[in-house]
Design a protein around this motif. Structure first.
Motif, PDB file in Angstrom:
ATOM      1  N   SER A  81       0.827  -1.203   0.000  1.00 42.48           N
ATOM      2  CA  SER A  81       0.000   0.000   0.000  1.00 42.48           C
ATOM      3  C   SER A  81       0.865   1.258   0.000  1.00 42.48           C
ATOM      4  O   SER A  81       1.801   1.370   0.797  1.00 42.48           O
ATOM      5  CB  SER A  81      -0.912   0.035   1.227  1.00 42.48           C
ATOM      6  N   PRO A  82       0.521   2.238  -0.827  1.00 45.65           N
ATOM      7  CA  PRO A  82       1.254   3.509  -0.796  1.00 45.65           C
ATOM      8  C   PRO A  82       0.815   4.423   0.352  1.00 45.65           C
ATOM      9  O   PRO A  82       1.475   5.417   0.636  1.00 45.65           O
ATOM     10  CB  PRO A  82       0.912   4.145  -2.145  1.00 45.65           C
ATOM     11  N   ARG A  83      -0.294   4.070   1.040  1.00 47.49           N
ATOM     12  CA  ARG A  83      -0.794   4.918   2.132  1.00 47.49           C
ATOM     13  C   ARG A  83       0.167   4.890   3.309  1.00 47.49           C
ATOM     14  O   ARG A  83       0.557   3.831   3.790  1.00 47.49           O
ATOM     15  CB  ARG A  83      -2.168   4.446   2.590  1.00 47.49           C
ATOM     16  N   MET A  84       0.507   6.082   3.780  1.00 45.42           N
ATOM     17  CA  MET A  84       1.411   6.218   4.913  1.00 45.42           C
ATOM     18  C   MET A  84       0.629   6.015   6.216  1.00 45.42           C
ATOM     19  O   MET A  84      -0.545   6.375   6.301  1.00 45.42           O
ATOM     20  CB  MET A  84       2.045   7.614   4.925  1.00 45.42           C
ATOM     21  N   PRO A  85       1.292   5.451   7.237  1.00 44.33           N
ATOM     22  CA  PRO A  85       0.632   5.357   8.539  1.00 44.33           C
ATOM     23  C   PRO A  85       0.301   6.769   9.033  1.00 44.33           C
ATOM     24  O   PRO A  85       0.999   7.723   8.714  1.00 44.33           O
ATOM     25  CB  PRO A  85       1.685   4.720   9.448  1.00 44.33           C
ATOM     26  N   ARG A  86      -0.763   6.865   9.796  1.00 45.28           N
ATOM     27  CA  ARG A  86      -1.121   8.180  10.335  1.00 45.28           C
ATOM     28  C   ARG A  86      -1.591   8.013  11.774  1.00 45.28           C
ATOM     29  O   ARG A  86      -2.138   6.977  12.155  1.00 45.28           O
ATOM     30  CB  ARG A  86      -2.191   8.845   9.485  1.00 45.28           C
ATOM     31  N   LEU A  87      -1.324   9.041  12.544  1.00 47.25           N
ATOM     32  CA  LEU A  87      -1.810   9.051  13.919  1.00 47.25           C
ATOM     33  C   LEU A  87      -3.299   9.348  13.897  1.00 47.25           C
ATOM     34  O   LEU A  87      -3.749  10.253  13.202  1.00 47.25           O
ATOM     35  CB  LEU A  87      -1.079  10.114  14.735  1.00 47.25           C
ATOM     36  N   ARG A  88      -4.059   8.518  14.608  1.00 46.85           N
ATOM     37  CA  ARG A  88      -5.498   8.741  14.739  1.00 46.85           C
ATOM     38  C   ARG A  88      -5.820   8.884  16.216  1.00 46.85           C
ATOM     39  O   ARG A  88      -5.089   8.398  17.075  1.00 46.85           O
ATOM     40  CB  ARG A  88      -6.290   7.536  14.205  1.00 46.85           C
ATOM     41  N   THR A  89      -6.925   9.512  16.474  1.00 43.81           N
ATOM     42  CA  THR A  89      -7.412   9.561  17.848  1.00 43.81           C
ATOM     43  C   THR A  89      -7.910   8.162  18.208  1.00 43.81           C
ATOM     44  O   THR A  89      -8.754   7.614  17.501  1.00 43.81           O
ATOM     45  CB  THR A  89      -8.562  10.584  17.989  1.00 43.81           C
ATOM     46  N   PRO A  90      -7.362   7.562  19.269  1.00 46.11           N
ATOM     47  CA  PRO A  90      -7.814   6.220  19.650  1.00 46.11           C
ATOM     48  C   PRO A  90      -9.317   6.190  19.919  1.00 46.11           C
ATOM     49  O   PRO A  90      -9.868   7.112  20.530  1.00 46.11           O
ATOM     50  CB  PRO A  90      -7.015   5.920  20.921  1.00 46.11           C
TER      51      PRO A  90
END
Length: 129
Positions: A81-90
Motif C-alpha cells: 500500500s502507498p498509504r502512509m501510517p497516520r496518527l489517529r485519535t484512539p
C-alpha cells in the motif's frame, strides 16, 4: 558484535501475526549477547503491531525483516500500500483502533516510513536492545 538479520514473507492469513511474533522471538533468542527480556517483549509487540497494520491496511502480503545492530533491533515491514501510517485519535467507544501507531512511535527510538519505487512502503522501527 556483528549485524545479524532474518527475513520472512507471508500472505495474509489468520496465523500471519502469530507466525511473525514467533519469528521475532526465535530471532531474538539466537542473539549474543542476549537481549534484555523487557526489550525482547517490546520488539515482539512492535512486530505484532506493524504486521497487523500491514495485513489490515497494506494489501495482504508483507515482508518482515529483523536486524540486530549494536544497541538496537531494527524491525522493518514492507507492504504493497502507498498509504502512509497516520496518527489517529484512539477509539475508546467503538473499538476501531487508533492505538498502534502511537504505541510504536512511543516505544521506538525512531520510526521511518519509506515509499518503495515499485509501489508500497517500508515501515521501520529502531528499538532498544
Amino acid at each position: 558484535m556483528t549485524t545479524t538479520s532474518t527475513e520472512r514473507t507471508a500472505l495474509q492469513s489468520l496465523s500471519a501475526v502469530a507466525e511473525a511474533r514467533h519469528t521475532a522471538r526465535t530471532f531474538l533468542d539466537t542473539l549474543m549477547p542476549a537481549v534484555d527480556p523487557e526489550h525482547a517483549d517490546t520488539v515482539v509487540l512492535v512486530v505484532s503491531e506493524l504486521v497487523t497494520n500491514a495485513l489490515r491496511h497494506g494489501g495482504g502480503t508483507h515482508t518482515l525483516r529483523l536486524t540486530a545492530h549494536p544497541g538496537t533491533i531494527e524491525v522493518a515491514v514492507d507492504d504493497s500500500s502507498p498509504r502512509m501510517p497516520r496518527l489517529r485519535t484512539p477509539d475508546l467507544v467503538h473499538g476501531t483502533g487508533g492505538f498502534g501507531w502511537h504505541m510504536v512511535n512511543d516505544l521506538a527510538h525512531a520510526t521511518v516510513v519509506t515509499p518503495k519505487p515499485e509501489g508500497g512502503k517500508t515501515v521501520r522501527a529502531l528499538l532498544p536492545r
